[in-house]
Design a protein around this motif. Structure first.
Motif, PDB file in Angstrom:
ATOM      1  N   GLY A 167       0.808  -1.210   0.000  1.00 28.27           N
ATOM      2  CA  GLY A 167       0.000   0.000   0.000  1.00 28.27           C
ATOM      3  C   GLY A 167       0.841   1.260   0.000  1.00 28.27           C
ATOM      4  O   GLY A 167       0.500   2.261  -0.655  1.00 28.27           O
ATOM      5  N   MET A 168       1.976   1.220   0.701  1.00 30.08           N
ATOM      6  CA  MET A 168       2.856   2.391   0.784  1.00 30.08           C
ATOM      7  C   MET A 168       3.724   2.554  -0.450  1.00 30.08           C
ATOM      8  O   MET A 168       4.044   3.676  -0.862  1.00 30.08           O
ATOM      9  CB  MET A 168       3.733   2.273   2.029  1.00 30.08           C
ATOM     10  N   PHE A 169       4.126   1.420  -1.056  1.00 32.05           N
ATOM     11  CA  PHE A 169       5.045   1.458  -2.200  1.00 32.05           C
ATOM     12  C   PHE A 169       4.471   0.626  -3.345  1.00 32.05           C
ATOM     13  O   PHE A 169       4.907  -0.509  -3.580  1.00 32.05           O
ATOM     14  CB  PHE A 169       6.420   0.926  -1.802  1.00 32.05           C
ATOM     15  N   PRO A 170       3.502   1.147  -4.066  1.00 27.67           N
ATOM     16  CA  PRO A 170       2.826   0.358  -5.116  1.00 27.67           C
ATOM     17  C   PRO A 170       3.716   0.045  -6.313  1.00 27.67           C
ATOM     18  O   PRO A 170       3.338  -0.763  -7.161  1.00 27.67           O
ATOM     19  CB  PRO A 170       1.646   1.259  -5.517  1.00 27.67           C
ATOM     20  N   PHE A 172       6.471  -1.610  -6.419  1.00 24.89           N
ATOM     21  CA  PHE A 172       7.056  -2.927  -6.242  1.00 24.89           C
ATOM     22  C   PHE A 172       8.579  -2.918  -6.097  1.00 24.89           C
ATOM     23  O   PHE A 172       9.124  -3.750  -5.389  1.00 24.89           O
ATOM     24  CB  PHE A 172       6.657  -3.899  -7.373  1.00 24.89           C
ATOM     25  N   ARG A 173       9.294  -2.045  -6.762  1.00 23.94           N
ATOM     26  CA  ARG A 173      10.755  -2.062  -6.613  1.00 23.94           C
ATOM     27  C   ARG A 173      11.157  -1.727  -5.178  1.00 23.94           C
ATOM     28  O   ARG A 173      12.051  -2.366  -4.614  1.00 23.94           O
ATOM     29  CB  ARG A 173      11.395  -1.084  -7.591  1.00 23.94           C
ATOM     30  N   SER A 174      10.488  -0.740  -4.613  1.00 22.89           N
ATOM     31  CA  SER A 174      10.792  -0.388  -3.217  1.00 22.89           C
ATOM     32  C   SER A 174      10.418  -1.537  -2.281  1.00 22.89           C
ATOM     33  O   SER A 174      11.142  -1.826  -1.323  1.00 22.89           O
ATOM     34  CB  SER A 174      10.034   0.881  -2.817  1.00 22.89           C
ATOM     35  N   VAL A 175       9.311  -2.199  -2.578  1.00 20.12           N
ATOM     36  CA  VAL A 175       8.890  -3.341  -1.764  1.00 20.12           C
ATOM     37  C   VAL A 175       9.937  -4.448  -1.828  1.00 20.12           C
ATOM     38  O   VAL A 175      10.277  -5.067  -0.810  1.00 20.12           O
ATOM     39  CB  VAL A 175       7.520  -3.869  -2.237  1.00 20.12           C
ATOM     40  N   ILE A 176      10.474  -4.697  -3.013  1.00 25.36           N
ATOM     41  CA  ILE A 176      11.481  -5.748  -3.174  1.00 25.36           C
ATOM     42  C   ILE A 176      12.748  -5.390  -2.406  1.00 25.36           C
ATOM     43  O   ILE A 176      13.358  -6.251  -1.750  1.00 25.36           O
ATOM     44  CB  ILE A 176      11.770  -5.982  -4.671  1.00 25.36           C
ATOM     45  N   TRP A 177      13.157  -4.126  -2.462  1.00 22.67           N
ATOM     46  CA  TRP A 177      14.310  -3.683  -1.677  1.00 22.67           C
ATOM     47  C   TRP A 177      14.072  -3.928  -0.191  1.00 22.67           C
ATOM     48  O   TRP A 177      14.942  -4.476   0.518  1.00 22.67           O
ATOM     49  CB  TRP A 177      14.564  -2.187  -1.906  1.00 22.67           C
ATOM     50  N   ILE A 178      12.927  -3.510   0.283  1.00 21.22           N
ATOM     51  CA  ILE A 178      12.612  -3.654   1.712  1.00 21.22           C
ATOM     52  C   ILE A 178      12.553  -5.122   2.098  1.00 21.22           C
ATOM     53  O   ILE A 178      13.070  -5.522   3.156  1.00 21.22           O
ATOM     54  CB  ILE A 178      11.276  -2.951   2.039  1.00 21.22           C
ATOM     55  N   LEU A 179      11.942  -5.953   1.252  1.00 22.09           N
ATOM     56  CA  LEU A 179      11.875  -7.379   1.537  1.00 22.09           C
ATOM     57  C   LEU A 179      13.263  -7.992   1.620  1.00 22.09           C
ATOM     58  O   LEU A 179      13.539  -8.838   2.485  1.00 22.09           O
ATOM     59  CB  LEU A 179      11.064  -8.099   0.455  1.00 22.09           C
ATOM     60  N   ASP A 221       5.084  -7.704 -14.899  1.00 22.13           N
ATOM     61  CA  ASP A 221       6.120  -6.786 -15.360  1.00 22.13           C
ATOM     62  C   ASP A 221       7.472  -7.506 -15.356  1.00 22.13           C
ATOM     63  O   ASP A 221       7.986  -7.867 -14.288  1.00 22.13           O
ATOM     64  CB  ASP A 221       6.165  -5.557 -14.460  1.00 22.13           C
ATOM     65  N   PRO A 222       8.113  -7.716 -16.510  1.00 21.13           N
ATOM     66  CA  PRO A 222       9.401  -8.426 -16.549  1.00 21.13           C
ATOM     67  C   PRO A 222      10.512  -7.702 -15.797  1.00 21.13           C
ATOM     68  O   PRO A 222      11.447  -8.336 -15.318  1.00 21.13           O
ATOM     69  CB  PRO A 222       9.702  -8.546 -18.044  1.00 21.13           C
ATOM     70  N   LEU A 223      10.423  -6.380 -15.716  1.00 20.23           N
ATOM     71  CA  LEU A 223      11.439  -5.631 -14.967  1.00 20.23           C
ATOM     72  C   LEU A 223      11.359  -5.954 -13.474  1.00 20.23           C
ATOM     73  O   LEU A 223      12.385  -6.074 -12.796  1.00 20.23           O
ATOM     74  CB  LEU A 223      11.257  -4.125 -15.188  1.00 20.23           C
ATOM     75  N   VAL A 224      10.140  -6.096 -12.967  1.00 19.43           N
ATOM     76  CA  VAL A 224       9.954  -6.496 -11.576  1.00 19.43           C
ATOM     77  C   VAL A 224      10.473  -7.914 -11.363  1.00 19.43           C
ATOM     78  O   VAL A 224      11.149  -8.205 -10.370  1.00 19.43           O
ATOM     79  CB  VAL A 224       8.458  -6.388 -11.179  1.00 19.43           C
ATOM     80  N   ASN A 225      10.184  -8.798 -12.316  1.00 15.35           N
ATOM     81  CA  ASN A 225      10.686 -10.174 -12.232  1.00 15.35           C
ATOM     82  C   ASN A 225      12.212 -10.192 -12.130  1.00 15.35           C
ATOM     83  O   ASN A 225      12.778 -10.879 -11.268  1.00 15.35           O
ATOM     84  CB  ASN A 225      10.269 -10.985 -13.461  1.00 15.35           C
ATOM     85  N   ARG A 226      12.865  -9.438 -12.998  1.00 11.87           N
ATOM     86  CA  ARG A 226      14.328  -9.430 -13.032  1.00 11.87           C
ATOM     87  C   ARG A 226      14.909  -8.863 -11.742  1.00 11.87           C
ATOM     88  O   ARG A 226      15.873  -9.409 -11.192  1.00 11.87           O
ATOM     89  CB  ARG A 226      14.796  -8.619 -14.243  1.00 11.87           C
ATOM     90  N   PHE A 227      14.318  -7.800 -11.268  1.00 10.83           N
ATOM     91  CA  PHE A 227      14.821  -7.172 -10.044  1.00 10.83           C
ATOM     92  C   PHE A 227      14.624  -8.102  -8.844  1.00 10.83           C
ATOM     93  O   PHE A 227      15.503  -8.231  -7.993  1.00 10.83           O
ATOM     94  CB  PHE A 227      14.093  -5.844  -9.812  1.00 10.83           C
TER      95      PHE A 227
END
Length: 359
Positions: A167-170, A172-179, A221-227
């Motif tokens: 909800g805070m970071f829609p 996804f890249r920021s979510v992946i970093w945080i995860l 999104d393939p960019l999200v997959n790759r990241f």
């Protein structure tokens, strides 16, 4: 033919983890566990020592399925949407949970007439029950009414945290970093300190691996997959490096389960067709699907049957024989009884309760 939305590895892991945890608890509690160990010391010791690692499978699966569900929804745009999603998750868990708690309280009341063992516990208090209803028993330092209910509380915490992040970071890249950061700090630090075991930070390492496994492959999104793959690989490197200092089997297991989900998590039952001709799934697949759907209910109910089995064993004087075969037979009866009862809890409570949601 089964729906194409049923995935073999997902259903198998849910079933396997539930069976393993039930067997672990059967090998841990009461006189039947002690006497069964006389007959099968190796098997019982193995279940006692290593059966608990199935929790890692639950956690990785929980993160995988939560990310699958939350990444497909567009209802996390406002704080109100996030709160509604978290409450709906609570309502999804609640109905079978409270029924199982009440049944456990009744079985514990019966067990106290015969079983003088610490695992039965003292009579439950109203405050203890209320704490369980809001998943606060661990945080408040209260005794658990049933074995394994701590996991339901933790699962809700982890789901809520993931929903908040999305909800805070829609993007996804920021979510992946945080995860990634949370996974590494949890696996290598917080998960090794017992004082954090009632909080999400203790378990988010395995849960986050499951969420990243979902984003590695199935996000559109393939960019999200790759990241996500890059971050997932970096976590693996951190686990390997840390293993040279101290080897933690549960971290390796969680990572391997997440890898399996990346490669095989989307293997649908329909893929079992030969020569591209639709066929009825094998009976084994039907059994896995049946068990997978009822795994949550079996997990909730099994402690009641452990209490009843020990009550029967001691109350009827069978414990004086110290007969390992008889104790083992009662354990198997408790196992079968848990799944039979889970079938009714699933059909009569869990499925109807899915209508309980805030729209």
């Amino acid at each position: 033919m089964q729906s194409k939305n049923h995935f073999l590895l997902v259903d198998f892991l849910k079933t396997f983890a539930a069976f393993t945890i039930i067997l672990h608890h059967l090998s841990s509690y009461g006189q039947i566990a002690e006497d069964a160990r006389l007959l099968q010391p190796g098997v019982m010791t193995f279940l006692f020592e290593y059966g608990r690692y199935a929790v890692q499978i639950f956690l990785v699966m929980g993160g995988y399925l939560a990310a699958q569900s939350l990444s497909k929804t567009s209802n996390l745009k406002t704080p109100q949407d996030v709160l509604k999603t978290i409450i709906n998750r609570y309502l999804r868990l609640f109905a079978p949970y409270i029924v199982a708690l009440l049944l456990t309280i009744a079985c514990a009341w019966v067990a106290r007439f015969w079983v003088q063992d610490e695992f039965v516990g003292q009579s439950e208090t109203l405050g203890q029950l209320l704490a369980h209803l809001f998943f606060l028993q661990g945080i408040l330092g209260l005794d658990a009414i049933s074995a394994g209910v701590w996991y339901v509380a933790i699962d809700w915490q982890l789901y809520a945290i993931l929903a908040l992040m999305l909800g805070m970071f829609p993007g996804f890249r920021s979510v992946i970093w945080i995860l990634m950061v949370l996974c590494v700090t949890s696996l290598l630090y917080f998960n090794r300190l017992g004082e954090y075991e009632n909080y999400f930070i203790y378990f988010i390492g395995a849960y986050g691996l499951g969420a990243l496994a979902q984003l590695c492959k199935n996000y559109p999104d393939p960019l999200v997959n790759r990241f996500a793959r890059i971050m997932f690989a970096l976590i693996g490197v951190a686990i390997v490096i840390a293993s040279f200092q101290q080897f933690w089997l549960r971290n390796i297991l969680a990572y391997l389960v997440a890898i399996a989900l990346i490669f095989f998590g989307d293997w649908a039952y329909k893929d079992q067709a030969r020569d591209h001709k639709p066929i009825e799934p094998h009976k084994l697949f039907n059994a896995i699907l049946w068990s997978s759907r009822r795994s949550y209910c079996a997990f909730l109910l099994h402690f009641s049957f452990i209490l009843l089995a020990n009550s029967l064993y001691i109350g009827w004087g069978m414990s004086r024989l110290h007969d390992g075969a008889l104790a083992l037979a009662l354990m198997m009866m408790a196992l079968v009884g848990s799944w039979m009862a889970a079938n009714y809890l699933y059909r009569w409570v869990e499925v109807p309760s899915r209508k309980l949601k805030i729209d």
